[in-house]
Design a protein around this motif. Structure first.
Motif, PDB file in Angstrom:
ATOM      1  N   PHE A 276      31.457   5.301  14.146  1.00  0.00           N
ATOM      2  CA  PHE A 276      31.992   4.270  13.130  1.00  0.00           C
ATOM      3  C   PHE A 276      33.315   5.005  12.612  1.00  0.00           C
ATOM      4  CE2 PHE A 276      32.514   3.468   8.509  1.00  0.00           C
ATOM      5  CZ  PHE A 276      32.724   1.942   8.645  1.00  0.00           C
ATOM      6  N   TYR A 277      34.269   4.037  12.525  1.00  0.00           N
ATOM      7  CA  TYR A 277      35.568   4.447  11.999  1.00  0.00           C
ATOM      8  C   TYR A 277      36.175   3.617  10.980  1.00  0.00           C
ATOM      9  CZ  TYR A 277      35.365   7.583  16.089  1.00  0.00           C
ATOM     10  OH  TYR A 277      34.793   8.596  17.016  1.00  0.00           O
ATOM     11  N   ASP A 278      36.565   4.219   9.713  1.00  0.00           N
ATOM     12  CA  ASP A 278      37.120   3.495   8.856  1.00  0.00           C
ATOM     13  C   ASP A 278      38.151   4.484   8.266  1.00  0.00           C
ATOM     14  OD1 ASP A 278      38.101   1.701   6.844  1.00  0.00           O
ATOM     15  OD2 ASP A 278      36.212   1.702   5.624  1.00  0.00           O
ATOM     16  N   LYS A 279      37.721   4.960   7.010  1.00  0.00           N
ATOM     17  CA  LYS A 279      38.652   6.178   6.456  1.00  0.00           C
ATOM     18  C   LYS A 279      38.762   7.415   7.303  1.00  0.00           C
ATOM     19  CE  LYS A 279      37.656   4.355   1.776  1.00  0.00           C
ATOM     20  NZ  LYS A 279      36.993   4.841   0.421  1.00  0.00           N
TER      21      LYS A 279
ATOM     22  N   GLY B 101      30.001  -2.871   8.949  1.00  0.00           N
ATOM     23  CA  GLY B 101      30.464  -1.773   9.953  1.00  0.00           C
ATOM     24  C   GLY B 101      29.609  -0.723  10.217  1.00  0.00           C
ATOM     25  N   LYS B 102      29.321  -0.069   9.142  1.00  0.00           N
ATOM     26  CA  LYS B 102      28.611   1.275   9.282  1.00  0.00           C
ATOM     27  C   LYS B 102      27.227   0.834   9.723  1.00  0.00           C
ATOM     28  CE  LYS B 102      28.211   5.550   6.708  1.00  0.00           C
ATOM     29  NZ  LYS B 102      28.529   6.297   5.485  1.00  0.00           N
ATOM     30  N   LEU B 103      26.592  -0.089   9.140  1.00  0.00           N
ATOM     31  CA  LEU B 103      25.245  -0.556   9.660  1.00  0.00           C
ATOM     32  C   LEU B 103      25.154  -1.003  11.326  1.00  0.00           C
ATOM     33  CD1 LEU B 103      22.088  -0.958   8.967  1.00  0.00           C
ATOM     34  CD2 LEU B 103      22.953  -3.148   7.958  1.00  0.00           C
ATOM     35  N   LEU B 104      26.490  -1.544  11.486  1.00  0.00           N
ATOM     36  CA  LEU B 104      26.258  -2.195  12.976  1.00  0.00           C
ATOM     37  C   LEU B 104      26.508  -0.803  13.818  1.00  0.00           C
ATOM     38  CD1 LEU B 104      29.331  -4.837  12.973  1.00  0.00           C
ATOM     39  CD2 LEU B 104      27.038  -4.752  14.215  1.00  0.00           C
ATOM     40  N   ALA B 105      27.223   0.133  13.445  1.00  0.00           N
ATOM     41  CA  ALA B 105      27.223   1.368  14.346  1.00  0.00           C
ATOM     42  C   ALA B 105      26.001   1.975  14.448  1.00  0.00           C
ATOM     43  CB  ALA B 105      28.618   2.096  13.821  1.00  0.00           C
ATOM     44  N   GLU B 106      25.295   2.067  13.187  1.00  0.00           N
ATOM     45  CA  GLU B 106      23.880   2.575  13.400  1.00  0.00           C
ATOM     46  C   GLU B 106      22.951   2.015  14.173  1.00  0.00           C
ATOM     47  OE1 GLU B 106      22.696   2.781   9.102  1.00  0.00           O
ATOM     48  OE2 GLU B 106      24.305   4.328   8.753  1.00  0.00           O
ATOM     49  N   ARG B 107      22.960   0.658  14.109  1.00  0.00           N
ATOM     50  CA  ARG B 107      22.201  -0.006  14.908  1.00  0.00           C
ATOM     51  C   ARG B 107      22.542   0.211  16.394  1.00  0.00           C
ATOM     52  NH1 ARG B 107      20.284  -4.986  12.292  1.00  0.00           N
ATOM     53  NH2 ARG B 107      19.969  -5.892  14.179  1.00  0.00           N
ATOM     54  N   LEU B 108      23.593   0.242  16.757  1.00  0.00           N
ATOM     55  CA  LEU B 108      24.063   0.254  18.127  1.00  0.00           C
ATOM     56  C   LEU B 108      24.118   1.559  18.542  1.00  0.00           C
ATOM     57  CD1 LEU B 108      26.949  -2.523  18.079  1.00  0.00           C
ATOM     58  CD2 LEU B 108      24.727  -2.807  19.210  1.00  0.00           C
TER      59      LEU B 108
ATOM     60  N   VAL C 289      32.946   1.195  16.316  1.00  0.00           N
ATOM     61  CA  VAL C 289      33.352   0.371  15.500  1.00  0.00           C
ATOM     62  C   VAL C 289      34.343   0.652  14.469  1.00  0.00           C
ATOM     63  CG1 VAL C 289      32.282  -1.142  13.398  1.00  0.00           C
ATOM     64  CG2 VAL C 289      30.622  -0.293  15.424  1.00  0.00           C
ATOM     65  N   ILE C 290      35.328  -0.328  14.754  1.00  0.00           N
ATOM     66  CA  ILE C 290      36.464   0.276  13.865  1.00  0.00           C
ATOM     67  C   ILE C 290      36.947  -0.571  12.922  1.00  0.00           C
ATOM     68  CG2 ILE C 290      39.131   0.629  13.921  1.00  0.00           C
ATOM     69  CD1 ILE C 290      38.478   1.428  17.008  1.00  0.00           C
ATOM     70  N   VAL C 291      37.072  -0.351  11.412  1.00  0.00           N
ATOM     71  CA  VAL C 291      37.479  -1.069  10.565  1.00  0.00           C
ATOM     72  C   VAL C 291      38.804  -1.292  10.052  1.00  0.00           C
ATOM     73  CG1 VAL C 291      36.903  -1.705   8.089  1.00  0.00           C
ATOM     74  CG2 VAL C 291      35.109  -1.030   9.577  1.00  0.00           C
TER      75      VAL C 291
END
Length: 201
Positions: free
Chosen positions: A31-34, A20-27, A106-108
């Motif tokens: 990015f949101y998780d914790k 998810g983090k890599l996706l957010a960086e590429r796009l 991106v949300i995990v």
């Protein structure tokens, strides 16, 4: 409609946060998780430590107690009408909706696929992997040296129970998602490429 939100549901050890983090960086999107915990804590006023300790537990027992208290006419019944777990869920759901309104991200986890189910601009992804692959990842990347199959199953069961309790749907069931990927079969960059391709389609 063009997609702008990606939600990621994942088995423990399947690499959801890293992907998810890599996706957010590429796009080049947030990015949101914790990070959701901190945002929900600030908005709701509930101590962040409670989110961390109770965030994937269900409030069924508290609701049962509340229902009994209400049926008996007890003034204490209302106290348990919404357990702390339900309050946490509602606070996080509110933040997820707010973030989706603000723009691409991106949300995990956190039942985000369900919270945003009325939106047409969301791509819902589910990540899984075989047990051996997940164990290696948990030990090597998460640095949990004493990880075993029982531990992974317990974490998955908590996530499954939490998801089913708040969504009335089956966690990990293919038709609940737009894209399901076995992360044990592909390199991380290939997985990110697949998701991005679906995101832009």
């Amino acid at each position: 409609m063009k997609k702008k939100i990606i939600t990621i549901s994942r088995q423990f050890g399947s690499g959801g946060r890293g992907i998810g983090k890599l996706l957010a960086e590429r796009l080049n999107i947030p990015f949101y998780d914790k990070e959701l915990i901190e945002l929900a804590s600030k908005k709701s006023g509930i101590d962040e430590r409670i989110f961390k300790s109770e965030g994937e537990e269900t409030g069924r027992m508290y609701q049962v107690i509340g229902a009994i208290g209400y049926a008996l006419g007890s003034p204490a019944g209302g106290i348990y009408e919404y357990s702390i777990n339900d309050q946490l869920y509602l606070a996080q759901a509110n933040i997820i909706e707010q973030l989706a309104d603000e723009g691409p991200c991106v949300i995990v986890g956190r039942c985000a696929d369900y919270v945003l189910e009325e939106r047409e601009d969301v791509l819902n992804v589910y990540l899984c992997a075989d047990m051996d692959h997940r164990l290696r990842r948990v030990m090597d990347e998460y640095h949990v040296e004493d990880a075993d199959e029982n531990m992974l199953r317990k974490v998955d069961k908590r996530r499954s129970n939490y998801y089913q309790y708040y969504t009335d749907r089956v966690w990990g069931k293919a038709e609940n998602y737009d894209l399901c990927i076995n992360t044990g079969k592909f390199e991380t960059n290939a997985i990110v490429d697949m998701i991005i391709a679906a995101f832009h389609q």
